[in-house]
Structures are given as C-alpha cells and as structure tokens.
Write a protein that holds these residues in place. Sequence first.
Motif, PDB file in Angstrom:
ATOM      1  N   ALA A 165       0.843  -1.200   0.000  1.00 53.53           N
ATOM      2  CA  ALA A 165       0.000   0.000   0.000  1.00 53.53           C
ATOM      3  C   ALA A 165       0.879   1.251   0.000  1.00 53.53           C
ATOM      4  O   ALA A 165       0.623   2.206  -0.738  1.00 53.53           O
ATOM      5  N   ALA A 166       1.937   1.253   0.814  1.00 50.64           N
ATOM      6  CA  ALA A 166       2.859   2.394   0.835  1.00 50.64           C
ATOM      7  C   ALA A 166       3.504   2.584  -0.532  1.00 50.64           C
ATOM      8  O   ALA A 166       3.599   3.720  -1.039  1.00 50.64           O
ATOM      9  N   LEU A 167       3.946   1.497  -1.147  1.00 45.40           N
ATOM     10  CA  LEU A 167       4.560   1.587  -2.469  1.00 45.40           C
ATOM     11  C   LEU A 167       3.556   2.065  -3.515  1.00 45.40           C
ATOM     12  O   LEU A 167       3.921   2.774  -4.458  1.00 45.40           O
ATOM     13  N   ALA A 168       2.290   1.699  -3.349  1.00 50.24           N
ATOM     14  CA  ALA A 168       1.259   2.157  -4.279  1.00 50.24           C
ATOM     15  C   ALA A 168       1.072   3.664  -4.203  1.00 50.24           C
ATOM     16  O   ALA A 168       0.647   4.299  -5.180  1.00 50.24           O
ATOM     17  N   TYR A 169       1.386   4.261  -3.051  1.00 49.21           N
ATOM     18  CA  TYR A 169       1.341   5.725  -2.906  1.00 49.21           C
ATOM     19  C   TYR A 169       2.651   6.370  -3.370  1.00 49.21           C
ATOM     20  O   TYR A 169       2.844   7.567  -3.201  1.00 49.21           O
ATOM     21  N   GLU A 170       3.562   5.545  -3.901  1.00 49.47           N
ATOM     22  CA  GLU A 170       4.866   5.990  -4.393  1.00 49.47           C
ATOM     23  C   GLU A 170       5.787   6.452  -3.278  1.00 49.47           C
ATOM     24  O   GLU A 170       6.687   7.270  -3.486  1.00 49.47           O
ATOM     25  N   ALA A 171       5.552   5.929  -2.079  1.00 52.77           N
ATOM     26  CA  ALA A 171       6.456   6.182  -0.959  1.00 52.77           C
ATOM     27  C   ALA A 171       7.517   5.088  -0.919  1.00 52.77           C
ATOM     28  O   ALA A 171       7.298   3.973  -1.394  1.00 52.77           O
ATOM     29  N   GLU A 172       8.679   5.405  -0.356  1.00 48.24           N
ATOM     30  CA  GLU A 172       9.693   4.375  -0.111  1.00 48.24           C
ATOM     31  C   GLU A 172       9.256   3.531   1.075  1.00 48.24           C
ATOM     32  O   GLU A 172       8.552   4.009   1.969  1.00 48.24           O
ATOM     33  N   CYS A 173       9.673   2.290   1.100  1.00 45.21           N
ATOM     34  CA  CYS A 173       9.338   1.412   2.220  1.00 45.21           C
ATOM     35  C   CYS A 173      10.472   0.415   2.423  1.00 45.21           C
ATOM     36  O   CYS A 173      11.007  -0.123   1.449  1.00 45.21           O
ATOM     37  N   PRO A 174      10.861   0.157   3.679  1.00 48.16           N
ATOM     38  CA  PRO A 174      11.944  -0.805   3.924  1.00 48.16           C
ATOM     39  C   PRO A 174      11.552  -2.232   3.575  1.00 48.16           C
ATOM     40  O   PRO A 174      12.419  -3.087   3.430  1.00 48.16           O
ATOM     41  N   TRP A 175      10.258  -2.500   3.493  1.00 45.74           N
ATOM     42  CA  TRP A 175       9.765  -3.850   3.210  1.00 45.74           C
ATOM     43  C   TRP A 175       8.974  -3.839   1.904  1.00 45.74           C
ATOM     44  O   TRP A 175       8.523  -2.796   1.443  1.00 45.74           O
ATOM     45  N   ASP A 176       8.783  -5.015   1.318  1.00 48.02           N
ATOM     46  CA  ASP A 176       7.979  -5.099   0.107  1.00 48.02           C
ATOM     47  C   ASP A 176       7.066  -6.325   0.104  1.00 48.02           C
ATOM     48  O   ASP A 176       6.573  -6.745  -0.945  1.00 48.02           O
ATOM     49  N   ASP A 177       6.833  -6.916   1.281  1.00 43.38           N
ATOM     50  CA  ASP A 177       5.965  -8.085   1.340  1.00 43.38           C
ATOM     51  C   ASP A 177       4.501  -7.686   1.157  1.00 43.38           C
ATOM     52  O   ASP A 177       4.117  -6.536   1.381  1.00 43.38           O
ATOM     53  N   ALA A 178       3.713  -8.647   0.734  1.00 45.86           N
ATOM     54  CA  ALA A 178       2.294  -8.400   0.482  1.00 45.86           C
ATOM     55  C   ALA A 178       1.485  -8.598   1.764  1.00 45.86           C
ATOM     56  O   ALA A 178       1.714  -9.549   2.511  1.00 45.86           O
TER      57      ALA A 178
END
Length: 284
Positions: free
Chosen positions: A69-82
């Motif tokens: 969800a964070a990545l969908a807002y184009e924010a950086e995130c330390p994790w990428d799990d679903a």
Amino acid sequence: MTRWTRDPFRGSWAVLDGRTTWTRLRGPDFRQLRPDVYVGAAAEQDLRMCVRGLRLWSQDLGILAGPLAALAYEAECPWDDAELIMPGRCHPAPSGTRIRTDRLSPDEIAERFGCPITSPVRTAFDLARREPLVEAVAAVDSLAHTCRFPSDYLRRFAAGHPRARGIVQVRRVLELMDPRAESLPETRLRLGLLDRGVPPGVPQYRVRLLTGERKRLDLAWPEAMVALEYDGPGHRTITGQNRDAFHRGRLGDLGWNIGVVTSAMIADPVAFDELAARVLRQLG
C-alpha cells in the motif's frame, strides 16, 4: 496479446468460460501469480499487476495494506511483502503474503489501480507497528512526506485505536517521526545520530546561497553552521558530482561545514560512531 491476458484472471473462471484450458495455463503462454490467478506470460510484472492479482485471489474481498500500500502511494518502504486485510476467515495465504482479519471504516480505505487499499494514515499506522523501530519510523516518514500529512494526523488516528496491537511502538514512532525527511537513509541517519547522543538536527534545512540559489541540506544544525549530506545514487553521476561540488563550495563561502555520508557509513556501526563523534566535536 488480448485484454484478458494482459490483466490477472482466475484460471478456473477462464477454463469454465472456454477461453483456455488447464493444460495451456500450465504452459509457456501464461504465468501464475497466485493460486488460481494467472496472467499472460508477456504481460509486464509491476506493482499494479501484484495489487490486482492479490485482489483477485481474495475474490474481491481483500484490501491491500502494509508495504505494498505504501509503495502504491509511491512512498519508499523498507519492506515489500504483500499484506491483505480480509473481513473474515479465508483460505491459507499464498506464499509471501500476510493475511490479517479486520474491519475497516470507510475513511480508512482508498483506491489505487482500481483496487481498495488502506488510506495513507491507516497504512502509516500499520507500518508503525512493525519492527525494528528505526525502519518503522523510516517507513512512516516516507509515507507522511509523500502523502503530505503531519504527525498530528497519525497521532489523532492512533488515539482512536488505543487498544490496537503494537500501540506502544506507534507512540514511540510518533515521538521520533519527521515528515521532512526525503528518503529512508535520511531517517536512519537522523535516528542513528540521536541514539549516539548527537542533538537533533533539522531535516531539509533551506539555505540561500550568495548566487540567490536555494539549497536544502539533508540534516543541519544551523546555529553551528554544520550539516550532513547523504550521498545517494543521484549524487554519483558526473552531473551530480559537479553540482554537489559547486553547491558545497558556495556553502563553504557562507561558513557552512558540510560532511558527506554514504550508505556504508550508516551500515557500519564503527563508522557511524566515528561520524557521530565528528559531528559532536563540530557542534562544540
């Protein structure tokens, strides 16, 4: 490639409709995204595809949450799990997917890629409950900066969920977060220095150069005219190196003492200790 092979689809539905067969689905023309969720092999595998595939796997019941969800807002995130929030019990989660059962209010739900996802503040709240603490703060900083909401917004949301799991860490994140940070390494740098006894610096401090140009310093202590600049990938091109050399020379003309920080210095505890000691000496 037809429309239905460009987008994720339920394999069982496609077979029932006569559009394909199970034998063909197992062949080179298709790729399996999730159990019973397929897409054409030539389709681009991107964030949109991942989000839509998860939603389809949930039979249009799940709400995307957490890192994706964070990545969908184009924010950086330390994790990428679903991570998927479901309204009730469901089948076992696909590999690499975390399922949570919860009921969300309408104002906690937004939309991306045609699918429901948690709102920015709800996403920040969920990420703030993750460990380790530094990464949680970095994730929240990035989301708050990208979606432009202040810490008070998250504070009010947290106050409405006083019994939520991980609420103690959320309160700690609220004490440490600063939406002015523009990257995950900047937050890691700021918190690492605080942990080593360095007084709080000002993220993205604005300076007007003698040329009239405005420059933002990643982390600054204005009273002492000391600042640190994180040397990310954009600074390592020839253009970036030349630009930085000009800026640092002009900042030096104003009396600023500029230090350069790399990812290796943040990752190495000994180098980080040395950096903190250096800043403390400069601050006097």
